[in-house]
Design a protein around this motif. Structure first.
Motif, PDB file in Angstrom:
ATOM      1  N   GLY A  28      35.335  99.041  34.464  1.00 22.10           N
ATOM      2  CA  GLY A  28      34.392  98.193  33.750  1.00 22.10           C
ATOM      3  C   GLY A  28      32.952  98.525  34.064  1.00 22.10           C
ATOM      4  O   GLY A  28      32.146  97.641  34.341  1.00 22.10           O
ATOM      5  N   SER A  29      32.613  99.821  34.029  1.00 21.38           N
ATOM      6  CA  SER A  29      31.239 100.256  34.283  1.00 21.38           C
ATOM      7  C   SER A  29      30.720  99.696  35.609  1.00 21.38           C
ATOM      8  O   SER A  29      29.644  99.107  35.681  1.00 21.38           O
ATOM      9  CB  SER A  29      30.314  99.835  33.127  1.00 21.38           C
ATOM     10  N   ILE A  30      31.507  99.896  36.646  1.00 23.45           N
ATOM     11  CA  ILE A  30      31.197  99.328  37.952  1.00 23.45           C
ATOM     12  C   ILE A  30      30.257 100.222  38.741  1.00 23.45           C
ATOM     13  O   ILE A  30      30.488 101.420  38.853  1.00 23.45           O
ATOM     14  CB  ILE A  30      32.510  99.099  38.725  1.00 23.45           C
ATOM     15  N   LEU A  31      29.235  99.616  39.293  1.00 25.15           N
ATOM     16  CA  LEU A  31      28.304 100.343  40.158  1.00 25.15           C
ATOM     17  C   LEU A  31      28.685 100.196  41.622  1.00 25.15           C
ATOM     18  O   LEU A  31      28.560 101.149  42.396  1.00 25.15           O
ATOM     19  CB  LEU A  31      26.876  99.845  39.933  1.00 25.15           C
ATOM     20  N   SER A  32      29.106  99.013  42.014  1.00 24.16           N
ATOM     21  CA  SER A  32      29.515  98.792  43.397  1.00 24.16           C
ATOM     22  C   SER A  32      30.346  97.521  43.488  1.00 24.16           C
ATOM     23  O   SER A  32      30.271  96.646  42.622  1.00 24.16           O
ATOM     24  CB  SER A  32      28.298  98.678  44.321  1.00 24.16           C
ATOM     25  N   ILE A  33      31.141  97.451  44.547  1.00 26.99           N
ATOM     26  CA  ILE A  33      31.927  96.260  44.848  1.00 26.99           C
ATOM     27  C   ILE A  33      31.743  95.932  46.315  1.00 26.99           C
ATOM     28  O   ILE A  33      31.945  96.812  47.169  1.00 26.99           O
ATOM     29  CB  ILE A  33      33.421  96.465  44.550  1.00 26.99           C
ATOM     30  N   ASN A  34      31.376  94.697  46.623  1.00 31.00           N
ATOM     31  CA  ASN A  34      31.157  94.345  48.017  1.00 31.00           C
ATOM     32  C   ASN A  34      32.475  94.283  48.769  1.00 31.00           C
ATOM     33  O   ASN A  34      32.749  95.078  49.646  1.00 31.00           O
ATOM     34  CB  ASN A  34      30.421  93.012  48.124  1.00 31.00           C
ATOM     35  N   ARG A  35      33.313  93.344  48.431  1.00 33.60           N
ATOM     36  CA  ARG A  35      34.548  93.135  49.182  1.00 33.60           C
ATOM     37  C   ARG A  35      35.755  93.298  48.275  1.00 33.60           C
ATOM     38  O   ARG A  35      35.771  92.794  47.152  1.00 33.60           O
ATOM     39  CB  ARG A  35      34.556  91.739  49.786  1.00 33.60           C
ATOM     40  N   MET A  36      36.761  93.984  48.775  1.00 33.89           N
ATOM     41  CA  MET A  36      38.041  94.115  48.076  1.00 33.89           C
ATOM     42  C   MET A  36      39.139  93.707  49.040  1.00 33.89           C
ATOM     43  O   MET A  36      38.989  93.846  50.263  1.00 33.89           O
ATOM     44  CB  MET A  36      38.272  95.541  47.588  1.00 33.89           C
ATOM     45  N   GLY A  37      40.218  93.212  48.481  1.00 31.49           N
ATOM     46  CA  GLY A  37      41.277  92.767  49.371  1.00 31.49           C
ATOM     47  C   GLY A  37      42.611  92.628  48.692  1.00 31.49           C
ATOM     48  O   GLY A  37      42.735  92.788  47.471  1.00 31.49           O
ATOM     49  N   TRP A  38      43.596  92.356  49.501  1.00 33.74           N
ATOM     50  CA  TRP A  38      44.960  92.122  49.048  1.00 33.74           C
ATOM     51  C   TRP A  38      45.422  90.748  49.519  1.00 33.74           C
ATOM     52  O   TRP A  38      45.192  90.369  50.669  1.00 33.74           O
ATOM     53  CB  TRP A  38      45.901  93.196  49.586  1.00 33.74           C
ATOM     54  N   TYR A  39      46.073  90.040  48.611  1.00 32.41           N
ATOM     55  CA  TYR A  39      46.685  88.761  48.901  1.00 32.41           C
ATOM     56  C   TYR A  39      48.141  88.849  48.453  1.00 32.41           C
ATOM     57  O   TYR A  39      48.505  89.728  47.687  1.00 32.41           O
ATOM     58  CB  TYR A  39      45.975  87.638  48.134  1.00 32.41           C
ATOM     59  N   ARG A  40      48.943  87.918  48.917  1.00 28.60           N
ATOM     60  CA  ARG A  40      50.333  87.888  48.468  1.00 28.60           C
ATOM     61  C   ARG A  40      50.811  86.461  48.313  1.00 28.60           C
ATOM     62  O   ARG A  40      50.305  85.550  48.960  1.00 28.60           O
ATOM     63  CB  ARG A  40      51.234  88.657  49.441  1.00 28.60           C
ATOM     64  N   GLN A  41      51.809  86.316  47.456  1.00 23.56           N
ATOM     65  CA  GLN A  41      52.404  85.003  47.223  1.00 23.56           C
ATOM     66  C   GLN A  41      53.904  85.155  47.125  1.00 23.56           C
ATOM     67  O   GLN A  41      54.412  85.816  46.210  1.00 23.56           O
ATOM     68  CB  GLN A  41      51.837  84.365  45.955  1.00 23.56           C
ATOM     69  N   ALA A  42      54.589  84.539  48.064  1.00 19.85           N
ATOM     70  CA  ALA A  42      56.051  84.527  48.053  1.00 19.85           C
ATOM     71  C   ALA A  42      56.530  83.313  47.262  1.00 19.85           C
ATOM     72  O   ALA A  42      55.795  82.330  47.113  1.00 19.85           O
ATOM     73  CB  ALA A  42      56.574  84.483  49.481  1.00 19.85           C
ATOM     74  N   PRO A  43      57.756  83.338  46.770  1.00 18.74           N
ATOM     75  CA  PRO A  43      58.280  82.201  45.991  1.00 18.74           C
ATOM     76  C   PRO A  43      58.195  80.918  46.781  1.00 18.74           C
ATOM     77  O   PRO A  43      58.612  80.849  47.941  1.00 18.74           O
ATOM     78  CB  PRO A  43      59.724  82.616  45.721  1.00 18.74           C
ATOM     79  N   GLY A  44      57.636  79.889  46.156  1.00 19.36           N
ATOM     80  CA  GLY A  44      57.561  78.586  46.790  1.00 19.36           C
ATOM     81  C   GLY A  44      56.474  78.454  47.835  1.00 19.36           C
ATOM     82  O   GLY A  44      56.382  77.418  48.496  1.00 19.36           O
ATOM     83  N   LYS A  45      55.660  79.480  47.995  1.00 20.66           N
ATOM     84  CA  LYS A  45      54.603  79.437  48.999  1.00 20.66           C
ATOM     85  C   LYS A  45      53.235  79.642  48.357  1.00 20.66           C
ATOM     86  O   LYS A  45      53.123  80.120  47.230  1.00 20.66           O
ATOM     87  CB  LYS A  45      54.844  80.514  50.061  1.00 20.66           C
ATOM     88  N   GLN A  46      52.195  79.275  49.100  1.00 18.63           N
ATOM     89  CA  GLN A  46      50.843  79.471  48.613  1.00 18.63           C
ATOM     90  C   GLN A  46      50.426  80.930  48.776  1.00 18.63           C
ATOM     91  O   GLN A  46      50.956  81.658  49.625  1.00 18.63           O
ATOM     92  CB  GLN A  46      49.875  78.569  49.385  1.00 18.63           C
ATOM     93  N   ARG A  47      49.484  81.327  47.955  1.00 18.48           N
ATOM     94  CA  ARG A  47      48.926  82.672  48.089  1.00 18.48           C
ATOM     95  C   ARG A  47      48.199  82.781  49.428  1.00 18.48           C
ATOM     96  O   ARG A  47      47.471  81.873  49.818  1.00 18.48           O
ATOM     97  CB  ARG A  47      47.962  82.966  46.935  1.00 18.48           C
ATOM     98  N   GLU A  48      48.406  83.895  50.110  1.00 13.65           N
ATOM     99  CA  GLU A  48      47.786  84.080  51.412  1.00 13.65           C
ATOM    100  C   GLU A  48      47.079  85.425  51.506  1.00 13.65           C
ATOM    101  O   GLU A  48      47.470  86.396  50.840  1.00 13.65           O
ATOM    102  CB  GLU A  48      48.839  83.980  52.528  1.00 13.65           C
ATOM    103  N   LEU A  49      46.074  85.451  52.352  1.00 15.67           N
ATOM    104  CA  LEU A  49      45.335  86.678  52.582  1.00 15.67           C
ATOM    105  C   LEU A  49      46.181  87.674  53.360  1.00 15.67           C
ATOM    106  O   LEU A  49      46.852  87.304  54.331  1.00 15.67           O
ATOM    107  CB  LEU A  49      44.069  86.368  53.374  1.00 15.67           C
ATOM    108  N   VAL A  50      46.141  88.927  52.947  1.00 19.70           N
ATOM    109  CA  VAL A  50      46.811  90.001  53.682  1.00 19.70           C
ATOM    110  C   VAL A  50      45.779  90.843  54.416  1.00 19.70           C
ATOM    111  O   VAL A  50      45.865  91.028  55.632  1.00 19.70           O
ATOM    112  CB  VAL A  50      47.636  90.889  52.742  1.00 19.70           C
ATOM    113  N   ALA A  51      44.799  91.353  53.682  1.00 18.72           N
ATOM    114  CA  ALA A  51      43.786  92.209  54.295  1.00 18.72           C
ATOM    115  C   ALA A  51      42.587  92.308  53.375  1.00 18.72           C
ATOM    116  O   ALA A  51      42.727  92.200  52.155  1.00 18.72           O
ATOM    117  CB  ALA A  51      44.345  93.604  54.568  1.00 18.72           C
ATOM    118  N   THR A  52      41.408  92.511  53.971  1.00 20.06           N
ATOM    119  CA  THR A  52      40.198  92.731  53.196  1.00 20.06           C
ATOM    120  C   THR A  52      39.413  93.895  53.768  1.00 20.06           C
ATOM    121  O   THR A  52      39.569  94.246  54.950  1.00 20.06           O
ATOM    122  CB  THR A  52      39.291  91.494  53.178  1.00 20.06           C
ATOM    123  N   ILE A  53      38.549  94.461  52.927  1.00 14.80           N
ATOM    124  CA  ILE A  53      37.682  95.550  53.364  1.00 14.80           C
ATOM    125  C   ILE A  53      36.365  95.457  52.613  1.00 14.80           C
ATOM    126  O   ILE A  53      36.344  95.214  51.411  1.00 14.80           O
ATOM    127  CB  ILE A  53      38.364  96.927  53.148  1.00 14.80           C
TER     128      ILE A  53
END
Length: 122
Positions: free
Chosen positions: A26-51
């Motif tokens: 999308g015509s990106i110049l920069s991104i400050n923070r990127m990360g991964w989250y996960r959501q298991a069945p019946g559970k809330q989305r949780e943080l896995v890792a960020t950079i």
């Protein structure tokens, strides 16, 4: 405009490895923070890792020592190398990008990918 597309999920046996990728477009110049989250069945989305754009990383305690997050700033892509996978890692994994500076649409915040399924069998 800004889109995040994940790939690399799948089915793997316990102890195995997978590598997730997330490409931002999308015509990106920069991104400050990127990360991964996960959501298991019946559970809330949780943080896995960020950079951050400078390479500073953080991890959930449950994945420390097993998962590694990295990014390619030039390609606006973030990766998650997952080793020693456990059945409890089974979830839909979502890519997130925050403070995205674009060429034409200003700065965008808190964008999510569509998710990719990771299933770890015992």
């Amino acid at each position: 405009q800004v889109q995040l597309v994940e790939s690399g999920g799948g089915l793997v046996q316990a102890g195995g490895s997978l590598r997730l990728s997330c490409a931002a477009s999308g015509s990106i110049l920069s991104i400050n923070r990127m990360g991964w989250y996960r959501q298991a069945p019946g559970k809330q989305r949780e943080l896995v890792a960020t950079i951050t754009s400078t390479g500073s990383t953080s991890y959930a305690d449950s994945v420390k020592g097993r998962f590694t997050i990295s990014r390619d700033n030039a390609e606006a892509t973030v990766y998650l190398q997952m080793n020693s996978l456990k059945p409890e890692d089974t979830a839909v994994y979502y890519c997130n990008a925050d403070e995205i500076v674009t060429r034409y649409w200003g700065t965008k915040y808190d964008r999510w990918g569509q998710g990719t399924q990771v299933t770890v069998s015992s």
